[in-house]
Design a protein around this motif. Sequence first.
Motif, PDB file in Angstrom:
ATOM      1  N   LYS A 217       0.835  -1.199   0.000  1.00 33.47           N
ATOM      2  CA  LYS A 217       0.000   0.000   0.000  1.00 33.47           C
ATOM      3  C   LYS A 217       0.866   1.244   0.000  1.00 33.47           C
ATOM      4  O   LYS A 217       1.935   1.282   0.615  1.00 33.47           O
ATOM      5  N   THR A 218       0.396   2.280  -0.676  1.00 28.12           N
ATOM      6  CA  THR A 218       1.132   3.545  -0.735  1.00 28.12           C
ATOM      7  C   THR A 218       0.701   4.495   0.374  1.00 28.12           C
ATOM      8  O   THR A 218       1.402   5.454   0.669  1.00 28.12           O
ATOM      9  N   ARG A 219      -0.474   4.265   0.954  1.00 26.15           N
ATOM     10  CA  ARG A 219      -1.113   5.166   1.928  1.00 26.15           C
ATOM     11  C   ARG A 219      -1.414   6.520   1.289  1.00 26.15           C
ATOM     12  O   ARG A 219      -1.545   7.532   1.985  1.00 26.15           O
ATOM     13  N   ASN A 220      -1.530   6.550  -0.022  1.00 24.16           N
ATOM     14  CA  ASN A 220      -1.923   7.754  -0.755  1.00 24.16           C
ATOM     15  C   ASN A 220      -3.240   7.497  -1.472  1.00 24.16           C
ATOM     16  O   ASN A 220      -3.465   6.392  -1.973  1.00 24.16           O
TER      17      ASN A 220
ATOM     18  N   GLY B  77      -6.297   4.276  -3.988  1.00 22.95           N
ATOM     19  CA  GLY B  77      -7.681   4.446  -4.417  1.00 22.95           C
ATOM     20  C   GLY B  77      -7.895   5.845  -4.950  1.00 22.95           C
ATOM     21  O   GLY B  77      -7.016   6.710  -4.861  1.00 22.95           O
ATOM     22  N   MET B  78      -9.082   6.068  -5.495  1.00 19.22           N
ATOM     23  CA  MET B  78      -9.357   7.356  -6.142  1.00 19.22           C
ATOM     24  C   MET B  78     -10.786   7.821  -5.869  1.00 19.22           C
ATOM     25  O   MET B  78     -11.719   7.018  -5.879  1.00 19.22           O
ATOM     26  N   ILE B  79     -10.907   9.129  -5.620  1.00 18.75           N
ATOM     27  CA  ILE B  79     -12.226   9.765  -5.549  1.00 18.75           C
ATOM     28  C   ILE B  79     -12.318  10.728  -6.723  1.00 18.75           C
ATOM     29  O   ILE B  79     -11.491  11.636  -6.858  1.00 18.75           O
ATOM     30  N   LEU B  80     -13.291  10.520  -7.579  1.00 18.53           N
ATOM     31  CA  LEU B  80     -13.509  11.397  -8.725  1.00 18.53           C
ATOM     32  C   LEU B  80     -14.616  12.393  -8.396  1.00 18.53           C
ATOM     33  O   LEU B  80     -15.750  12.004  -8.136  1.00 18.53           O
ATOM     34  N   LEU B  81     -14.275  13.679  -8.380  1.00 26.46           N
ATOM     35  CA  LEU B  81     -15.284  14.724  -8.223  1.00 26.46           C
ATOM     36  C   LEU B  81     -15.753  15.193  -9.594  1.00 26.46           C
ATOM     37  O   LEU B  81     -16.492  16.170  -9.708  1.00 26.46           O
ATOM     38  N   THR B  82     -15.293  14.519 -10.618  1.00 22.04           N
ATOM     39  CA  THR B  82     -15.707  14.760 -11.992  1.00 22.04           C
ATOM     40  C   THR B  82     -15.862  13.414 -12.674  1.00 22.04           C
ATOM     41  O   THR B  82     -15.033  12.532 -12.486  1.00 22.04           O
TER      42      THR B  82
ATOM     43  N   LEU C 286     -12.288   4.058   1.986  1.00 20.21           N
ATOM     44  CA  LEU C 286     -11.533   3.265   2.964  1.00 20.21           C
ATOM     45  C   LEU C 286     -12.102   1.850   3.082  1.00 20.21           C
ATOM     46  O   LEU C 286     -11.348   0.878   3.206  1.00 20.21           O
ATOM     47  N   LYS C 287     -13.429   1.742   3.036  1.00 22.74           N
ATOM     48  CA  LYS C 287     -14.046   0.417   3.094  1.00 22.74           C
ATOM     49  C   LYS C 287     -13.638  -0.417   1.879  1.00 22.74           C
ATOM     50  O   LYS C 287     -13.360  -1.608   2.009  1.00 22.74           O
ATOM     51  N   LEU C 288     -13.602   0.215   0.719  1.00 25.30           N
ATOM     52  CA  LEU C 288     -13.202  -0.499  -0.492  1.00 25.30           C
ATOM     53  C   LEU C 288     -11.737  -0.927  -0.408  1.00 25.30           C
ATOM     54  O   LEU C 288     -11.386  -2.053  -0.790  1.00 25.30           O
ATOM     55  N   ILE C 289     -10.875  -0.030   0.089  1.00 26.98           N
ATOM     56  CA  ILE C 289      -9.449  -0.344   0.218  1.00 26.98           C
ATOM     57  C   ILE C 289      -9.234  -1.519   1.158  1.00 26.98           C
ATOM     58  O   ILE C 289      -8.390  -2.390   0.930  1.00 26.98           O
ATOM     59  N   ASN C 290     -10.044  -1.555   2.222  1.00 24.33           N
ATOM     60  CA  ASN C 290      -9.911  -2.612   3.236  1.00 24.33           C
ATOM     61  C   ASN C 290     -10.812  -3.816   2.969  1.00 24.33           C
ATOM     62  O   ASN C 290     -11.002  -4.663   3.844  1.00 24.33           O
TER      63      ASN C 290
ATOM     64  N   LEU D  14     -12.626   2.803  -6.107  1.00 25.92           N
ATOM     65  CA  LEU D  14     -13.018   4.006  -6.836  1.00 25.92           C
ATOM     66  C   LEU D  14     -14.370   4.497  -6.341  1.00 25.92           C
ATOM     67  O   LEU D  14     -15.310   3.710  -6.201  1.00 25.92           O
ATOM     68  N   VAL D  15     -14.469   5.801  -6.059  1.00 26.01           N
ATOM     69  CA  VAL D  15     -15.719   6.416  -5.604  1.00 26.01           C
ATOM     70  C   VAL D  15     -15.967   7.686  -6.407  1.00 26.01           C
ATOM     71  O   VAL D  15     -15.042   8.459  -6.670  1.00 26.01           O
ATOM     72  N   LEU D  16     -17.217   7.895  -6.804  1.00 27.18           N
ATOM     73  CA  LEU D  16     -17.622   9.155  -7.438  1.00 27.18           C
ATOM     74  C   LEU D  16     -18.298  10.024  -6.375  1.00 27.18           C
ATOM     75  O   LEU D  16     -19.087   9.524  -5.574  1.00 27.18           O
ATOM     76  N   ALA D  17     -17.999  11.318  -6.402  1.00 31.07           N
ATOM     77  CA  ALA D  17     -18.647  12.240  -5.470  1.00 31.07           C
ATOM     78  C   ALA D  17     -19.022  13.510  -6.222  1.00 31.07           C
ATOM     79  O   ALA D  17     -18.251  13.983  -7.062  1.00 31.07           O
ATOM     80  N   CYS D  18     -20.182  14.055  -5.916  1.00 29.71           N
ATOM     81  CA  CYS D  18     -20.728  15.271  -6.541  1.00 29.71           C
ATOM     82  C   CYS D  18     -21.249  14.979  -7.946  1.00 29.71           C
ATOM     83  O   CYS D  18     -22.433  15.114  -8.210  1.00 29.71           O
ATOM     84  N   GLU D  19     -20.374  14.591  -8.870  1.00 31.25           N
ATOM     85  CA  GLU D  19     -20.821  14.195 -10.201  1.00 31.25           C
ATOM     86  C   GLU D  19     -21.083  12.686 -10.226  1.00 31.25           C
ATOM     87  O   GLU D  19     -20.604  11.952  -9.361  1.00 31.25           O
ATOM     88  N   TYR D  20     -21.810  12.251 -11.213  1.00 33.37           N
ATOM     89  CA  TYR D  20     -22.201  10.847 -11.298  1.00 33.37           C
ATOM     90  C   TYR D  20     -22.551  10.519 -12.735  1.00 33.37           C
ATOM     91  O   TYR D  20     -22.575  11.395 -13.605  1.00 33.37           O
ATOM     92  N   ILE D  21     -22.801   9.244 -13.008  1.00 34.84           N
ATOM     93  CA  ILE D  21     -23.242   8.801 -14.327  1.00 34.84           C
ATOM     94  C   ILE D  21     -24.442   7.885 -14.127  1.00 34.84           C
ATOM     95  O   ILE D  21     -24.379   6.950 -13.320  1.00 34.84           O
ATOM     96  N   ASP D  22     -25.527   8.160 -14.822  1.00 39.18           N
ATOM     97  CA  ASP D  22     -26.743   7.347 -14.679  1.00 39.18           C
ATOM     98  C   ASP D  22     -26.457   5.887 -14.998  1.00 39.18           C
ATOM     99  O   ASP D  22     -25.822   5.564 -16.017  1.00 39.18           O
TER     100      ASP D  22
END
Length: 341
Positions: free
Chosen positions: A58-61, A118-123, A303-307, A140-148
Amino acid sequence: MMKMNDVAKLANVSPATVSRVICHPELVSEETRSKVLEVINQVNYKPHIVARQFRTQKTRNILVVVPDITSAFFSKVLRGIEHVALKNGYQVILGDTENNIEREKDYVDLLLQKQVDGMILLTARQDKVRLEELSTQFPLVLACEYIDGLNVPTVSIDNVSSARKATEHLISLGHTKIAHISGSINVILSRDRLRGFKQAMMSQNLEVESSYIQEGDFKFESGYHQMMKLLALEVPPTAVFAFNDEMALGAIKAAKDSGVNVPNDLAVVGFDNIKMSSINEPSITTIDQPKYEIGKKAMEILLKLINNQELHNKKIVFKDELIVRGSTRKEIDVKETLEMV
């Protein structure tokens, strides 16, 4: 150079405990974690990053990709993400796409190269199939924006109902000639807020004139220019709903420069409830979405996905709130007040 064993002795714990505090803080009690972190800060201990990655894989990033870092809206979302990340021993790497989809794809490559955990996409402007494939391989998690219809963990509000609520507020004030300054129409949030605007208008049998819908680009300047176009119409609108507060601020500036009083001649509603919306004169009626909580929840899910923990709900939808302020409150005429008395 200070070593892990030295930190362990000073904190009166085992080297294994120090390692867990660094690599898996969630496995250590808060009291022990605080004690070890205090020593680490005192002696300025720097763990060997490469060795740690080799041991833990793990990179812890974590990487957070933002469409526009200059937008006031994202600062609170990022703060929510970072607070949870730091508490759990993760560093946040920020990527600003400047609304460029190719740059968004470049940042995703960091995930593919395993430079982040892991990654959080705000776009979310990439191909739906590609994002779904990524989510099966990496956290991977999307926040604010999303795709139907996208089967990826998502944290957002209901933008259609929020826009409908904003427009209904203007209708309730007696406005029938209502314009909308949208965001870039290639972004799903813009399309959803436009849809909510149209739904509110049609539900009251109000005509949605094409000239009353102007496409902006999320920024103050486009709010200004699009409002100028609307005011130049033969029959200008008496109210406008802007995609966000930044464009609402631009719209109000355009009205002032044109000698149009807000809210007496033109009512304005924004979206996001950024700090400037309450400071501006007049203060802006807007839709508030819980920005900090969205960021916080997105990081908790990541974090749940990472773990490898189970997710009971992949789609988190927060409630919004209409904040009514001066940009839609008409001033009562002094003569009218005397007649009332």
